[in-house]
Every structure is written in C-alpha cells, then in structure tokens.
Design an enzyme around this catalytic site. Sequence first.
Site, PDB file in Angstrom:
ATOM      1  N   TRP A 149       0.836  -1.206   0.000  1.00 12.32           N
ATOM      2  CA  TRP A 149       0.000   0.000   0.000  1.00 12.32           C
ATOM      3  C   TRP A 149       0.867   1.252   0.000  1.00 12.32           C
ATOM      4  O   TRP A 149       0.516   2.264  -0.618  1.00 12.32           O
ATOM      5  CB  TRP A 149      -0.903  -0.006   1.237  1.00 12.32           C
ATOM      6  CG  TRP A 149      -1.740   1.234   1.382  1.00 12.32           C
ATOM      7  CD1 TRP A 149      -2.994   1.453   0.885  1.00 12.32           C
ATOM      8  CD2 TRP A 149      -1.391   2.439   2.089  1.00 12.32           C
ATOM      9  NE1 TRP A 149      -3.436   2.709   1.221  1.00 12.32           N
ATOM     10  CE2 TRP A 149      -2.472   3.343   1.958  1.00 12.32           C
ATOM     11  CE3 TRP A 149      -0.269   2.852   2.807  1.00 12.32           C
ATOM     12  CZ2 TRP A 149      -2.458   4.612   2.531  1.00 12.32           C
ATOM     13  CZ3 TRP A 149      -0.256   4.117   3.371  1.00 12.32           C
ATOM     14  CH2 TRP A 149      -1.341   4.980   3.237  1.00 12.32           C
ATOM     15  N   HIS A 150       2.019   1.183   0.659  1.00  6.77           N
ATOM     16  CA  HIS A 150       2.880   2.354   0.758  1.00  6.77           C
ATOM     17  C   HIS A 150       3.537   2.724  -0.564  1.00  6.77           C
ATOM     18  O   HIS A 150       3.930   3.884  -0.743  1.00  6.77           O
ATOM     19  CB  HIS A 150       3.961   2.132   1.828  1.00  6.77           C
ATOM     20  CG  HIS A 150       3.458   2.285   3.222  1.00  6.77           C
ATOM     21  ND1 HIS A 150       2.803   1.284   3.895  1.00  6.77           N
ATOM     22  CD2 HIS A 150       3.493   3.347   4.078  1.00  6.77           C
ATOM     23  CE1 HIS A 150       2.471   1.703   5.107  1.00  6.77           C
ATOM     24  NE2 HIS A 150       2.865   2.952   5.235  1.00  6.77           N
ATOM     25  N   GLY A 151       3.690   1.793  -1.457  1.00 11.63           N
ATOM     26  CA  GLY A 151       4.298   2.162  -2.731  1.00 11.63           C
ATOM     27  C   GLY A 151       4.706   0.975  -3.553  1.00 11.63           C
ATOM     28  O   GLY A 151       4.789  -0.159  -3.067  1.00 11.63           O
TER      29      GLY A 151
END
Length: 478
Positions: free
Chosen positions: A325-327
């Site tokens: 989700w962060h990248g």
Amino acid sequence: MLFNSISFAIFLPIVFVLYWFVFGKNLKMQNRLLLVSSYFFYACWDYRFLFLLIFSTLLDYFTGIKMYEAKSTKMKKWWFWLSVCVNLGFLGVFKYFNFFAASFSDALLLLGFKANPAVLNIVLPVGISFYTFHGLSYVVDIYKDRIKPERNFVDYSVFVSFFPLLVAGPIERATHLLPQIRQQREFNYPKMVDGLRQILWGLFKKVVIADNCAYYANMIFNHSSDYSGSTLALGALFFTFQIYGDFSGYSDIALGTARLFGMELLRNFAFPYFSRDIAEFWRRWHISLSTWFRDYLYIPLGGSKGGMWKKVRNTFIIFIVSGFWHGANWTFIVWGALNALFILPLIIFNKNRNNLEIVAKGKQLPTLKEFLSILLTFSLTTLAWIVFRSENMGHAYNYISGIFSRSLFTIPEILPIKTIVLVCLFIVIEWLGREHQYAIENIDVKVPKFGRWAFYYAIVACIVYYAGAEQQFIYFQF
C-alpha cells in the site's frame, strides 16, 4: 498547498471565518463550504486530478445506494464488485502498473527472454490511496449491512474529501465521520484552543524535527557508500525521527484543523516509539491504516481463528499488503515482511496483547525491563525503516552491511549537535505527555498561565529560527 505554507496560513482563516461567522447557523451551507474548500485545496496540488476524486466519490455514492436498493443478492454483489474493481483499478493503474510491468520484465529476463515493457509516464495523484480507502470502507460497510447509504451527496462528498484528511489521512470510517457531518455544530472556544494547540505541536514536529532530520537523513542515505558505519547508524536514526515527526506532525495538524470546524477525526498516532514490543508499536503507529487492514482484510481472512497456521498466514498477508500500500517498490514489501517476522514470536507465544496500556502509566520513569524492551523495539523498527527508506533492496543490503562493520565504533563524520539536541528535547516532551492524545494536550492544566505562554512562544521561536529546509510531507507520495 502544504500545511506548513503561507498559502495554507491564508486559506485556513478565510474558511474558518466564513464557516462560523457567515454560515454558522446554516448546516447545509457549512457543508457546502467545506466541500468547495476541499476541492479548491485539492485542486491547488493538481487540478487535473480533481476529476478522479469527483468520479470516485460519485461511483461509491451511487453504488452504495444501488446495493441497498438491490432486490437480489446477485445484484447487490454486482454493484459491490463494480465499485471495488473500479476503485482498485484506478489505484492499480496510477500506482502499480509500472511496478508490475518492470517486475514481469525482470522475471522474463531471468528465464532468458528480453522484454521491453510498456510504462505509463503519469504522475501519482496525491492522496489517491487515502480517499480510495475511504470509499472502499463505505461500500464494504453497506454491503455487510453495517450502515445505510448516505442520500445527501454533499454530506457524502465531505466525508470523502474533507480537506484536513484528504491527502494523507487519517483514513476515516463512515460510521465515525458521517454522523458528525450530518449534525449541527456549535462554536466551542475550548475546542478551538485545543485544535490550535495541536496544530502548533504538529507544525513543530514537521518543521523543526522532521525537516531538520530530513536534511541529514537524505545526505547520508543518498551517499551511503561514502560514510562509516557510525554515520550510517546516525542516518538511520535521523530518518526514524523524520518519518515520525513528518507523518504524526501532519496528523496532528489534520486533527487540530478538523477540531476548528467542530469535528473529531480518528487518532493516528499514540507515541509509537515508546512501545515495548512490535505488536504494541503497530497498535500505536498509523492507527487508522492498521485498524482498516484489521477490519477489512485480517478479520475477513479469519483473523486469529482457525489455528496457528492461519494466524501466521493472515499476519504475513496484512503486513505485506500494508507494505505494498505504501508504494510500488520491493523495499516496501520487504519492510512489511520484516515487521511480520518481528511480530511472529509474539503471536506464536500468544504475547501480542501483553502491552495495551501506555508504558510507565502514572510514573515518571520506566523500569529497567521496560526501558530495555523499548530500546529493542525501537532498534528493530529503525532497522526496518532502513529498508523502507532505501532506493532498492541492493541499497538496503549495502546500507545495513555498512552499519555492521568495524567503522560502527568510530566517531561519525556528520554530527549536527543542534539537530540532536532538538530531537532529545522533543523526546522528553513526548515522554512527559505520553498519557494524553498528543504531547502538549494537558499543558493548560499542569502549567500556570505564564509558563504556558512562555512555552508556546518558545515553540513558535523554534519554528521560526530552527525550521529546516522545506520538505514535502512523506506520505503525500503514498
């Protein structure tokens, strides 16, 4: 429009005055003002992506109603999956397409085939992960019959796009924020003061702590091969405090700003670096995201039921998904997997809920055991942050290898005393205020008026004189 910019310092008072002193008696006009202000706030980043926010809002608004009105389970599922697939489709295209294309090409290369994958030359829309998750939680809750759909489009749009939380959270739930949007709000002076105090503390965290730490963290990480192990360790510590000061500072400003408009957002941080184990850390770090994954992924997968294998499997799934989700980078996925490994012994021995209260509650200092537990947890967290911050896994490996070398016991080449002193003072203030919602929440009760105002002026002076070079908030890229 950054929270720590002159433009926001002009924007916020104008909206505040209109909200309370022009439309204060008219709830509909207040909500319309919030919606227009939020869209203007978002358009200041890049007006071209405003259509994406509006489209996402319209999609979830109408599919929510259609699910509720569906005359069969089949139709209800159809509308539900339409919303989920379109939302995740947009997220996949803008955020993950190039990652999957490059990873597929690398896999073919290992098999002896050369490929030239197509890549998209597009900008990641700011806040897309946050407002997408707002909408997803809303449609899931309707699908599961936990809530009824919101019929007022303006009210629902404010829920999705309320400007304090729009670009970096916290990730709100319809059950928490929508009732506040619907009900009449009254001007509350103590609440306004509390909101301003939290904004002030958030600005200090961001401008003084995070931005000063960022300068040295970037210098060391970007040229890590040039430095000794002791300097690399110091760089890791600087990033550890940078990301906390940056993100929790943003959250403080967001919560304080929302309070100026009579609304309470979900708490996002609860002094995570004072945690005694990794499970406690994740109950205190980015709380709105952790609880989102718990409620909408971990529990539907079976949660802690069904034996040890399922517990371990579900834990790894939510941490890896959280990392992703962060990248779109393997460093984020490995960071998530590392945290899953760190928490695994606690789950296996059923000790993941041992530390539910804040450390040393009602005491000035922790016990030796508590202190050592905090130190161990902080060290593991810092190690994981190295992977998170690195450009790729090769960089992470070289950075960590550089730390654990003989040069770890040398004097660092970079030793910014001013920044180190500021961080130490920050830790002390956070420790003293750890039993409250934010560090200086209770200062008006514990400190006499003269001392209180002297402290406020000292904070302002630090922001003016010790502000680091302006840095964009880290979580805007997620």
